[in-house]
Scaffold this motif. Structure first.
Motif, mmCIF file in Angstrom:
data_model
loop_
_atom_site.group_PDB
_atom_site.id
_atom_site.type_symbol
_atom_site.label_atom_id
_atom_site.label_comp_id
_atom_site.label_asym_id
_atom_site.label_seq_id
_atom_site.Cartn_x
_atom_site.Cartn_y
_atom_site.Cartn_z
ATOM 1 N N ARG A 1 7.088 44.994 2.388
ATOM 2 C CA ARG A 1 8.089 46.034 2.611
ATOM 3 C C ARG A 1 9.519 45.527 2.670
ATOM 4 O O ARG A 1 10.390 46.224 3.180
ATOM 5 N N SER A 2 9.814 44.343 2.166
ATOM 6 C CA SER A 2 11.187 43.864 2.273
ATOM 7 C C SER A 2 11.606 43.057 1.055
ATOM 8 O O SER A 2 10.765 42.505 0.329
ATOM 9 N N LEU A 3 12.917 43.005 0.842
ATOM 10 C CA LEU A 3 13.527 42.232 -0.227
ATOM 11 C C LEU A 3 14.442 41.183 0.372
ATOM 12 O O LEU A 3 15.088 41.421 1.394
ATOM 13 N N GLU B 1 5.748 50.249 0.881
ATOM 14 C CA GLU B 1 5.746 49.371 -0.292
ATOM 15 C C GLU B 1 6.416 50.028 -1.495
ATOM 16 O O GLU B 1 7.169 49.383 -2.232
ATOM 17 N N GLU B 2 6.164 51.311 -1.701
ATOM 18 C CA GLU B 2 6.721 52.001 -2.859
ATOM 19 C C GLU B 2 8.246 52.019 -2.816
ATOM 20 O O GLU B 2 8.916 51.787 -3.826
ATOM 21 N N SER B 3 8.822 52.290 -1.639
ATOM 22 C CA SER B 3 10.283 52.294 -1.506
ATOM 23 C C SER B 3 10.856 50.911 -1.779
ATOM 24 O O SER B 3 11.908 50.767 -2.415
ATOM 25 N N CYS B 4 10.159 49.896 -1.304
ATOM 26 C CA CYS B 4 10.616 48.520 -1.510
ATOM 27 C C CYS B 4 10.656 48.174 -2.996
ATOM 28 O O CYS B 4 11.634 47.598 -3.491
ATOM 29 N N GLN B 5 9.620 48.543 -3.726
ATOM 30 C CA GLN B 5 9.585 48.252 -5.156
ATOM 31 C C GLN B 5 10.644 49.045 -5.912
ATOM 32 O O GLN B 5 11.272 48.525 -6.846
ATOM 33 N N SER B 6 10.871 50.284 -5.524
ATOM 34 C CA SER B 6 11.912 51.089 -6.166
ATOM 35 C C SER B 6 13.290 50.476 -5.942
ATOM 36 O O SER B 6 14.120 50.437 -6.850
ATOM 37 N N ALA B 7 13.520 49.981 -4.720
ATOM 38 C CA ALA B 7 14.805 49.336 -4.427
ATOM 39 C C ALA B 7 14.980 48.057 -5.234
ATOM 40 O O ALA B 7 16.074 47.754 -5.707
ATOM 41 N N GLN B 8 13.893 47.292 -5.398
ATOM 42 C CA GLN B 8 13.981 46.075 -6.213
ATOM 43 C C GLN B 8 14.326 46.424 -7.654
ATOM 44 O O GLN B 8 15.161 45.755 -8.299
#
Length: 489
Positions: free
Chosen positions: A465-467, A334-341
């Protein structure tokens, strides 16, 4: 039905035999469930065996010894069309061959789940669908040598898989799925010819298979019929141009599911890239699996893919190709997903790190998650204190007084949304303080402000976990649907 000692009761057996008698000669489908139970005989087995000529679909989940208790059906299953076996062995207690289904003239579909190397003899040459999941061994050798009439093949191997492979053509195979551990998948692909294949799924695998997959497709007729390709390995497309070489051979591809490719290969997916026609012009679904480290430095290319393939074509960039229905980035957590967003939406600014407002919102979110680990899909590590309801009440009072600003960038609205979805039993004091209802009311209060903040935002969260990319002309920007997509619904 379950096979147990209780099922030997007179009343149940009378019921079963009456059911079989009343159904006369109708085709018979059944599911036997007796995991880790060894039966050399059982009245239920005897009843089903006596009607084996009616079997059309059979599902058995038990040990090899129990399956062999049906031995009298051999040569007496003329109607059997579909078979599913889940074999549970105890301490390698079976060392024979299950050959009950070797003589089944109508058998076409087989699914086998086995924990060890138990051998199942089947009429391989007549099968059209075969699925197998195994820890060790398996039937890949028999499949490659004899099951040449297959339309669907799915093999999942958890550990070592010893295959003796010779060049094989499957003239009718439409769907191939290989999920392999330490198997020599490169050798398997190098010795397959699949002229009719439309769906291929490979991975996870520990080596780069792109050259072998490209060679496999090269042996297909021109134009290639492949429509769906899912390919993920640890090293993925390790050389620049691997992906482009592969996709140039698949002009009819509609769905592509890959790990993050190199920058060069990523740029080749941009629709307006000069120097030749667009690759995969019929592509409608693009899924890319990534980590936050892999996405760093590639934001511009990902935005260009989205603008050129998801947005409505303009006169300046006109092309004869389909627009993507789905462009999705999938992350490991989840953290990586939010950082990418944050990065793709251009939220990387000083506000989050220096603003007093941002620090306040972040502290509220951290307090909510500390008090309610259920918001992170976790269970409380210890019994909650008696002061918990009042403490949560005071926190919600502070949030209720807040006039919304840039809450989207802090994800506080996600926490409130999850709070509203919890069960009453998850929140002590909810009957008195109405925590869930208050969270919903805060969301309703904030909704207009959030919609206004989202009008020009393109990358929405999908799940945890996805955008997904939301085109500007889809009619959903600023609508409740668009807002909910940022709320993980």
């Amino acid at each position: 039905m379950s096979i147990t000692k209780r099922r030997k009761s007179h009343s149940f057996l009378v019921f079963l035999n009456e059911l079989l008698a009343r159904s006369r000669d109708a085709p018979l489908s059944f599911y036997i469930y007796a995991p880790f139970q060894d039966y050399e005989s059982h009245p239920i087995i005897d009843a089903l065996v006596s009607h084996s000529y009616r079997w059309e679909e059979a599902t058995i989940e038990s040990t090899c010894n129990t399956v062999n208790a049906f031995h009298k059906i051999k040569g007496r299953i003329p109607r059997l069309r579909a078979l599913s076996l889940t074999l549970h062995n105890r301490l390698w207690g079976f060392h024979g061959v299950i050959d009950l289904f070797e003589e089944a003239p109508q058998l076409r579909q087989v699914s086998v789940v086995r924990l060890y190397t138990d051998e199942v003899a089947l009429p391989w040459s007549q099968l059209t669908q075969y699925e197998e999941s195994t820890n060790n061994g398996g039937a890949l050798n028999q499949v490659l040598m004899h099951a040449v009439d297959l339309r669907t093949l799915e093999i999942t191997a958890q550990r070592s898989y010893y295959a003796t492979v010779a060049m094989t053509t499957f003239p009718h195979l439409v769907s191939l799925s290989l999920k392999l551990g330490t198997v020599d998948a490169d050798e398997i692909l190098d010795n397959l010819t699949l002229p009719a294949v439309r769906h291929i799924r490979i991975g996870p695998y520990h080596e780069n298979l792109a050259p072998h997959l490209t060679a496999l497709i090269t042996r297909s007729p021109d134009p290639c019929l492949l429509q769906k390709l899912a390919y993920r390995t640890a090293t993925q497309f390790s050389q620049d141009g691997d992906l482009a070489k592969l996709l140039q051979l698949t002009p009819g591809l509609v769905e592509l599911d890959i790990a993050m490719p190199s920058q060069v290969d990523l740029c080749d997916l941009v629709m307006w890239r000069l120097g030749g026609p667009c690759i995969v012009p019929l592509l409608e679904v693009l899924l890319i699996h990534s980590s936050i480290e892999e996405i760093t430095g590639k934001e511009r290319s990902l935005r260009d893919i989205a603008l050129s393939r998801c947005e409505k074509p303009t006169r300046r960039f006109g092309w004869a190709a389909r627009r993507l229905r789905t462009f999705r980035l999938v992350f490991r957590d989840e953290e990586s997903c939010q950082s990418a967003q944050n990065s793709l939406n251009g939220w990387i600014d000083g506000w989050k790190h220096t603003s007093d407002e941002a620090r306040l919102l972040q502290s509220w979110r951290e307090m909510l998650h500390t008090e309610l680990p259920e918001l992170d899909r976790k269970k409380p590590s210890q019994k909650r204190a008696l002061s918990f309801p009042r403490k949560l009440d005071r926190l919600l009072e502070l949030i209720e007084k807040y006039e919304p600003g840039k809450v989207v960038k802090i994800y506080l609205h996600f926490s409130l949304q999850q709070l509203g979805k919890l069960e009453p039993t998850d929140i002590p004091g909810d009957r008195k303080y109405h925590f869930r209802a208050r969270a919903d009311n805060i969301m309703k209060k904030w909704a207009p402000s959030i919609r206004a903040d989202l009008v020009n935002i393109q990358w929405a969260l999908k799940g945890w976990r996805s955008l997904v990319y939301v085109p500007t002309d889809d009619g959903k920007h600023g609508t409740p649907y668009h807002v909910s997509s940022f709320f993980r619904n």
